[in-house]
Structures are given as structure tokens and as C-alpha cells.
Design an enzyme around this catalytic site. Structure first.
Site, PDB file in Angstrom:
ATOM      1  N   ASN A  13       0.872  -1.180   0.000  1.00 27.68           N
ATOM      2  CA  ASN A  13       0.000   0.000   0.000  1.00 27.68           C
ATOM      3  C   ASN A  13       0.905   1.225   0.000  1.00 27.68           C
ATOM      4  O   ASN A  13       1.469   1.580   1.034  1.00 27.68           O
ATOM      5  CB  ASN A  13      -0.904  -0.029   1.247  1.00 27.68           C
ATOM      6  CG  ASN A  13      -1.699   1.249   1.421  1.00 27.68           C
ATOM      7  OD1 ASN A  13      -1.761   2.076   0.504  1.00 27.68           O
ATOM      8  ND2 ASN A  13      -2.306   1.426   2.591  1.00 27.68           N
ATOM      9  N   LYS A  15       0.150   4.268  -0.258  1.00 28.20           N
ATOM     10  CA  LYS A  15      -0.474   5.475   0.306  1.00 28.20           C
ATOM     11  C   LYS A  15      -0.223   6.652  -0.650  1.00 28.20           C
ATOM     12  O   LYS A  15      -0.144   6.429  -1.857  1.00 28.20           O
ATOM     13  CB  LYS A  15       0.044   5.718   1.731  1.00 28.20           C
ATOM     14  CG  LYS A  15      -0.110   4.452   2.592  1.00 28.20           C
ATOM     15  CD  LYS A  15       0.148   4.665   4.058  1.00 28.20           C
ATOM     16  CE  LYS A  15      -0.001   3.320   4.791  1.00 28.20           C
ATOM     17  NZ  LYS A  15       0.169   3.435   6.242  1.00 28.20           N
ATOM     18  N   HIS A  99      -9.290   1.330   5.448  1.00 25.88           N
ATOM     19  CA  HIS A  99      -7.972   1.530   6.067  1.00 25.88           C
ATOM     20  C   HIS A  99      -8.132   2.492   7.243  1.00 25.88           C
ATOM     21  O   HIS A  99      -8.935   3.434   7.189  1.00 25.88           O
ATOM     22  CB  HIS A  99      -6.994   2.107   5.037  1.00 25.88           C
ATOM     23  CG  HIS A  99      -5.576   2.074   5.536  1.00 25.88           C
ATOM     24  ND1 HIS A  99      -5.096   3.003   6.417  1.00 25.88           N
ATOM     25  CD2 HIS A  99      -4.579   1.196   5.325  1.00 25.88           C
ATOM     26  CE1 HIS A  99      -3.830   2.697   6.709  1.00 25.88           C
ATOM     27  NE2 HIS A  99      -3.496   1.608   6.065  1.00 25.88           N
ATOM     28  N   GLU A 101      -6.469   4.910   8.205  1.00 26.07           N
ATOM     29  CA  GLU A 101      -6.275   6.333   7.885  1.00 26.07           C
ATOM     30  C   GLU A 101      -7.561   6.932   7.291  1.00 26.07           C
ATOM     31  O   GLU A 101      -7.901   8.081   7.561  1.00 26.07           O
ATOM     32  CB  GLU A 101      -5.079   6.490   6.933  1.00 26.07           C
ATOM     33  CG  GLU A 101      -3.768   6.229   7.678  1.00 26.07           C
ATOM     34  CD  GLU A 101      -2.654   5.643   6.849  1.00 26.07           C
ATOM     35  OE1 GLU A 101      -2.710   5.681   5.611  1.00 26.07           O
ATOM     36  OE2 GLU A 101      -1.696   5.115   7.472  1.00 26.07           O
ATOM     37  N   GLU A 171      -4.753  -4.577  11.015  1.00 30.12           N
ATOM     38  CA  GLU A 171      -3.707  -3.563  11.125  1.00 30.12           C
ATOM     39  C   GLU A 171      -3.916  -2.781  12.423  1.00 30.12           C
ATOM     40  O   GLU A 171      -4.707  -1.821  12.446  1.00 30.12           O
ATOM     41  CB  GLU A 171      -3.774  -2.589   9.941  1.00 30.12           C
ATOM     42  CG  GLU A 171      -3.570  -3.228   8.595  1.00 30.12           C
ATOM     43  CD  GLU A 171      -3.019  -2.237   7.572  1.00 30.12           C
ATOM     44  OE1 GLU A 171      -1.912  -2.470   7.087  1.00 30.12           O
ATOM     45  OE2 GLU A 171      -3.667  -1.222   7.298  1.00 30.12           O
ATOM     46  N   GLY A 177       3.201   2.587  10.695  1.00 27.25           N
ATOM     47  CA  GLY A 177       4.151   3.670  10.464  1.00 27.25           C
ATOM     48  C   GLY A 177       4.911   4.101  11.704  1.00 27.25           C
ATOM     49  O   GLY A 177       5.560   5.147  11.709  1.00 27.25           O
ATOM     50  N   SER A 216       4.138  -1.913  10.276  1.00 27.71           N
ATOM     51  CA  SER A 216       5.596  -1.954  10.410  1.00 27.71           C
ATOM     52  C   SER A 216       6.205  -3.316  10.069  1.00 27.71           C
ATOM     53  O   SER A 216       7.167  -3.740  10.710  1.00 27.71           O
ATOM     54  CB  SER A 216       6.015  -1.496  11.811  1.00 27.71           C
ATOM     55  OG  SER A 216       5.584  -0.155  12.043  1.00 27.71           O
ATOM     56  N   GLY A 237       3.094  -0.948   4.243  1.00 27.04           N
ATOM     57  CA  GLY A 237       3.117   0.475   3.925  1.00 27.04           C
ATOM     58  C   GLY A 237       4.527   0.917   3.569  1.00 27.04           C
ATOM     59  O   GLY A 237       5.013   0.702   2.458  1.00 27.04           O
ATOM     60  N   GLY A 238       5.211   1.507   4.526  1.00 28.09           N
ATOM     61  CA  GLY A 238       6.536   2.105   4.298  1.00 28.09           C
ATOM     62  C   GLY A 238       7.510   1.200   3.551  1.00 28.09           C
ATOM     63  O   GLY A 238       8.187   1.647   2.611  1.00 28.09           O
TER      64      GLY A 238
HETATM   65  P1  13P Z   1       3.455   0.570   7.642  1.00 27.04           P
HETATM   66  O1  13P Z   1       3.936  -0.737   7.015  1.00 27.04           O
HETATM   67  O2  13P Z   1       4.160   1.763   7.110  1.00 27.04           O
HETATM   68  O3  13P Z   1       3.407   0.478   9.124  1.00 27.04           O
HETATM   69  O4  13P Z   1       1.922   0.750   7.154  1.00 27.04           O
HETATM   70  C1  13P Z   1       1.040  -0.296   7.272  1.00 27.04           C
HETATM   71  C2  13P Z   1      -0.193   0.055   6.536  1.00 27.04           C
HETATM   72  O5  13P Z   1      -0.925   0.954   6.933  1.00 27.04           O
HETATM   73  C3  13P Z   1      -0.507  -0.686   5.301  1.00 27.04           C
HETATM   74  O6  13P Z   1      -1.814  -0.454   4.881  1.00 27.04           O
END
Ligand code: 13P
Length: 255
Positions: A13, A15, A99, A101, A171, A177, A216, A237-238
Site C-alpha cells: 500500500n 499510500k 484503512h 487512515e 492492522e 508507520g 511496520s 506500507g513504508g
Molecule cells: P506501515 O507498514 O508503514 O506500518 O503501514 C502499514 C499500513 O498501513 C498498510 O496499509
């Protein structure tokens, strides 16, 4: 190693990150690096890049997904919205819904998430339903109640049979993050609870349901998370923005 319906799935993802040129380089590197791996791999770039990424992925086994969609199933005067049908036209097979967010920053309530889940399936997309508790909720001992409530909202709207064509991603908000990861045991506990909830309604669907962990995940911790019985892959994510880190996770899922 899980096989069949629950063969490991690693989803990136992105983002709201990246620009066209760097996205192209990232896709090329992931495509080449993942070519010989057995894990299912999925990339979810920003919507405006979907068509480009679809082109770059042609001829590869990597699937394409979007990060969100409108709950509207038709077309109409909904400025800024993107329908499931449009995502399908752009080459998507999957779409993330709910999600944390979007829930926290853009007003996606349980009801709207359920409507988006239905809209995704209406368009022939596989929804990836995200669920997870905040740190405060975990500290109050409400993890199971919060997560089961988020899953139940979709079960109420769509029915258990809908989960045959869906993915759930656990999640924990406090792990997204932040560099904090749920321990394999903490994650497994919630994954098992989700699967048991579905099994109480339909055992066959529960045993084929892909449940991802997100928060993470990196090359260094993916193996121990993926080794847990009910963790069928990761929503990344990251680490999905760095080809070598993402490929290390895909590699850990391909053993
Ligand atoms: P991180 O891997 O950056 O923690 O993000 C996870 C995420 O929100 C994937 O949708």
C-alpha cells in the site's frame, strides 16, 4: 507453508507517496525481483497511477489494487470520487476498504466501509477489509471487541458468503508507520479470533479466508509473523516503497 486459497499474499500500500518516474523504477525492480518467487504479490499505488502501473506490470504475475473506492455503485454527480467499475477498467483486481487512515481522517464509518465493501464486490473487485484497534483501545482491553465489531458490520451488510471473495487485513493502528510491530503472538491472537468469528458462520469460508497482518512489517520481521498459523500474508506500507525491503518480505513469504 500455507498453500491453495491461503497461499501467502504480500500487498504493498503505497499510500500518497511517489511520483511517476520513481513509481516506474519501483515497479520494474519489484517485477523483476518477484518473478521467481511463489508468493502472491499485489501493488496498490495512488489511483492516478493505476493505468501506468497496469501497463508496467503486463506479463508479470503481480496483481494491481486500489487504496479506496466510492461507495456509489453507479455513476453520477460525485466530484472527486472513483467508482469500482473505473478501478476495474484501470486493471485492478483488488481494492482496500476501511484503512484506518480513511476511518480516522476521512470519516469512513463502519457503515460506509460496509457500503464500500459491497460496491467493490458489485464491480467484481476483491475488497481487502482493514480492521484494527488504537493503542488506547488495546490498553483498555477492547481489542477483540473493536475488531470483531468492525468485521461484524461487514458481515451484517454483506453476509458470510461474501467473504469467499474478500481478504481481511488486521492492522493495529498503533503499529502503522510507528516502527512498533505487534508480536507474532499478539497478531496471531487477533487473526485467530477473526477466523473463529467467520468459522462460527461458515467453516469452509473461514478456512479459505486470507487474513493479512499490517503494521511496520519489514524484511527482518516478516518471517516470524508469516510463520503463525492464521497469518496469511502482509499489507505493507513504508517498506513497500523500497524495492529491496519489499522483495525481502515477498521472499520470506515464498519459502
Ligand atoms: P506501515 O507498514 O508503514 O506500518 O503501514 C502499514 C499500513 O498501513 C498498510 O496499509
Amino acid at each position: 507453508m500455507k498453500t491453495g486459497l491461503r497461499a501467502p499474499l504480500i500487498a504493498g500500500n503505497w499510500k500518497m507517496h511517489g511520483a511517476l518516474a520513481e513509481s516506474h523504477a519501483l515497479v520494474e525492480a519489484v517485477r523483476d525481483g518477484a518473478a521467481s518467487m511463489s508468493a502472491r504479490v499485489l501493488l496498490c499505488p495512488p489511483s492516478v497511477y493505476l493505468t501506468s502501473v497496469a501497463g508496467w506490470l503486463q506479463g508479470s504475475r503481480i496483481a494491481l489494487g486500489a487504496q479506496d473506492l466510492s461507495e456509489q455503485t453507479g455513476s453520477g454527480a460525485f466530484t472527486g470520487e472513483i467508482s469500482g467499475r473505473m478501478l476495474k477498467d484501470a486493471g485492478c483486481e483488488y481494492v482496500i476498504v476501511g484503512h484506518s487512515e480513511r476511518r480516522a481522517l476521512f470519516g469512513d464509518t463502519d457503515a460506509r466501509v460496509a457500503a464500500k465493501f459491497l460496491a467493490a464486490q458489485f464491480a467484481g473487485l476483491v475488497p481487502i477489509l482493514c480492521v484494527g484497534e488504537t493503542l488506547e483501545q488495546r490498553e483498555q482491553g477492547r481489542t477483540q471487541a473493536v475488531v470483531s465489531g468492525q468485521v461484524q458490520a461487514v458481515l451484517d451488510a454483506a453476509g458470510v458468503d461474501a467473504l469467499e471473495q474478500a481478504v481481511i487485513a488486521y492492522e493495529p493502528v498503533w503499529a502503522i508507520g510507528t516502527g512498533l510491530t505487534a508480536s507474532p503472538v499478539q497478531a496471531q491472537e487477533v487473526h485467530a479470533m477473526i477466523r473463529a468469528m467467520v468459522a462460527a458462520l461458515n467453516d469452509t469460508i473461514a478456512s479459505g479466508l486470507t487474513v493479512l497482518y499490517g503494521g511496520s512489517v519489514k524484511g527482518g520481521n516478516a518471517g516470524e509473523l508469516l510463520a503463525m498459523d492464521d497469518i496469511d500474508g502482509g499489507l505493507i506500507g513504508g517498506a513497500s516503497l523500497k524495492a529491496d525491503e519489499f522483495l525481502a518480505i515477498c521472499g520470506a513469504a515464498s519459502i
